[in-house]
Design an enzyme around this catalytic site. Structure first.
Site, short mmCIF file in Angstrom:
data_model
loop_
_atom_site.label_atom_id
_atom_site.label_comp_id
_atom_site.label_asym_id
_atom_site.label_seq_id
_atom_site.Cartn_x
_atom_site.Cartn_y
_atom_site.Cartn_z
N LYS A 274 -31.99 61.96 -36.47
CA LYS A 274 -31.68 62.66 -37.71
C LYS A 274 -32.92 62.75 -38.60
O LYS A 274 -33.81 61.92 -38.50
CB LYS A 274 -30.61 61.87 -38.50
CG LYS A 274 -29.22 61.90 -37.90
CD LYS A 274 -28.26 61.10 -38.77
CE LYS A 274 -26.85 61.12 -38.21
NZ LYS A 274 -26.22 62.46 -38.21
N ARG A 348 -17.74 60.84 -30.95
CA ARG A 348 -16.71 61.32 -30.01
C ARG A 348 -16.80 60.58 -28.68
O ARG A 348 -15.80 60.45 -27.97
CB ARG A 348 -16.84 62.84 -29.85
CG ARG A 348 -18.15 63.28 -29.28
CD ARG A 348 -18.41 64.77 -29.50
NE ARG A 348 -18.76 65.08 -30.89
CZ ARG A 348 -18.98 66.31 -31.35
NH1 ARG A 348 -18.91 67.36 -30.54
NH2 ARG A 348 -19.29 66.51 -32.61
#
Ligand code: BES
Ligand code: MN
Ligand code: ZN
Length: 498
Positions: A274, A348
């Site tokens: 990120k 996920r």
């Protein structure tokens, strides 16, 4: 955490031994009006309280707190007038209006050690929740200036109902607020101290104290069990992943609820790293897990007649020589394979393992919550959770989320996005090749791991779980504890209606 002690009182609020009396004020057109419960205070001001508030510029709008010195007119040395906003046309205010006003007043009580509130005469439960959560502070890491948060709040007893009913309401509302505060504490603990093993131990300690059965799967047990998603994501960190399982067996339980929460103790994005700006906020990427742990403990404290099994995957998403890569194929718990195209879509992956494991217990409902996508914030903003899943449960949860004041909105799982998760190599990929509908695509990914006929819901709280802006209502900076109250409301609803 610092929380005030609460007690009901039937003593006139003008005579209670307190430093401050909290009253509610409402917006009536352009004028300010007094909420019920403020009558005795107004009388002590010779019926001039509204005039005084008007002079001070009070409007009654939400988050407004105006303080008035009492100059010996009553025991307390000041009146704290908290804005409730506009009432309904029929003159009533909602529970959430009371909760927010109580929270705003509690946040503004620094230096006041003891207060008495009249908001409890409007809505006792909401006043308790708002007061406790507004007063919540997290100063574990402050070496000095430990703040002078309010230490005791007396609640004026409502006119209707019995003392026994009031005590029961106080007890339940306090338990709910403390569960939210417990989730906030976990979220606010920095990632160097809260990592998978330490998080698992704290969850286990909380669970055992509440009489739950707790099991922790360490990295060895995860390897043995074939939890490829959790191990893949956790592989880049020197602090190995965990899977916590907590079971509560309520009295006369006929319904079994599986709870799952995302526990990424820090999300750097991994090799798909990120940007540096605001990366520190990814300390909150275990907010779903925190909410699930706190809610399971709460269910035991409140004695819900349900069986609840929480399955909580915990991992730290780090880049390193041992980290999983874009291009890797993971074999998930249960055998499905996933091609990793972006290591920042890690939530996920750990959730897929946890969902498959949770479903093995044969639950009647599967409820999952996570700070899953930035797209949730893009589509719904910072205060409205995105709620997906099977139609009925999704709409039920969305309705309850709004009723609790936490906020949430039903979102679809459009079929056509499933094809975008196709992988050349594996059963599916962890991301689509585009940005469109990313929150929904994440939900569709999770759906692949939920048994066909199991009612399930996915609550994306990327925005609502963490307040990086100014305090408002009963929500300070940092972890908010959302969606603990929605989950508690859902469990209560399932306990009652199945
Ligand atoms: N933890 C983030 C989602 C997030 C973003 C939570 C902002 C709170 C605030 C999640 O793991 C993530 O990185 N999601 C990616 C998914 C993308 C790679 C498909 C995102 O939303 O950008
Ligand atoms: Mn991520
Ligand atoms: Zn994440």
């Amino acid at each position: 955490m610092i929380l005030p002690k609460l007690a009901l009182t039937t003593t006139a609020v003008t005579e209670v031994a307190a430093d401050a009396v909290i009253v509610g004020v409402i917006q009536e057109g352009d004028r300010v009006g007094l909420a019920p419960g403020a009558e005795a205070v107004d009388a002590a001001f010779g019926g001039e309280l509204l005039a005084v508030l008007g002079t001070l510029g009070a409007t009654g709008k939400p988050d407004e707190v105006v303080k008035v010195p009492t100059m010996g007119r009553m025991t307390a040395r000041m009146v704290v007038a908290a804005g409730l906003g506009k009432p309904d046309p029929d003159g009533t205010v909602t529970a959430e209006q009371v909760r927010r006003a109580a929270g705003a007043a509690a946040r503004d009580l620094c230096g006041v050690s003891r207060a008495v509130t009249t908001l409890s005469t409007v809505d006792l439960q909401a006043a308790v929740e708002g007061t406790v959560l507004g007063a919540y502070t997290f100063d574990t890491y402050k070496s000095e200036n430990k703040n002078g948060a309010v230490s005791r709040v007396d609640l004026a007893a409502p006119a209707d109902g019995t003392a026994r009913q009031h005590r029961a309401t106080l007890k339940a509302a306090t338990a709910i607020a403390e569960a939210v505060a417990a989730a906030r504490d976990l979220i606010n603990t920095p990632p160097n101290d809260l990592y998978p093993a330490s998080f698992a131990e704290r969850a286990a300690a909380m669970g055992k104290a509440a009489g739950l059965e707790v099991e922790i799967l360490d990295e060895k047990a995860l390897r043995k069990g074939g939890y490829g998603g959790i191990l893949g994501v956790g592989g880049g960190s020197t602090r190995p992943p965990r899977l916590v399982r907590m079971r509560y067996r309520g009295p006369k339980a006929r319904t079994k609820v599986a709870l799952v929460g995302k526990g990424i103790t820090f999300d750097t994005g991994g090799i798909s790293i990120k940007p540096a700006t605001h990366m520190e906020e990814m300390t909150s990427d275990m907010s779903g897990a925190a909410a699930i742990v706190a809610t399971t403990v709460l269910a035991a404290r409140l004695g819900y007649p349900l069986e609840i099994v929480a399955t909580v995957p915990m991992a730290e998403n780090m880049p390193s020589g041992a980290a999983y890569r874009p291009g890797d194929v993971l074999t998930m718990y249960g055998g499905k394979t996933v091609e990793v195209l972006n290591t920042d879509a890690e939530g996920r992956l750990i959730l897929a393992d946890a969902i498959v494991r949770a479903a093995e217990d044969g639950p009647d409902y599967l409820v999952e919550t996570s700070t899953l996508t930035g797209a949730q914030i893009v589509s719904l903003g910072r205060r409205t959770a995105g709620i997906m899943g099977s139609d009925e449960l999704r709409d039920r949860v969305a309705q309850l989320a709004r009723a609790t004041g936490e906020g949430g909105w039903p979102m679809p799982l459009p079929e056509e996005l499933r094809g975008d998760l196709d992988s050349k190599l594996a059963d599916l990929a962890n991301v689509t090749g585009h940005r469109w509908g990313s929150m929904l695509a994440a939900g569709i990914f999770l759906k692949e791991f939920v048994p066909e006929d199991l009612p399930w819901v996915h609550i994306d709280v990327a925005g609502p779980a963490y307040n990086n802006g100014s305090p408002w209502g009963y929500t300070g900076k940092g972890g908010t504890g959302v969606p603990v109250r929605t989950l508690a409301a859902l469990l209560a609803d399932i306990a009652e209606h199945g």
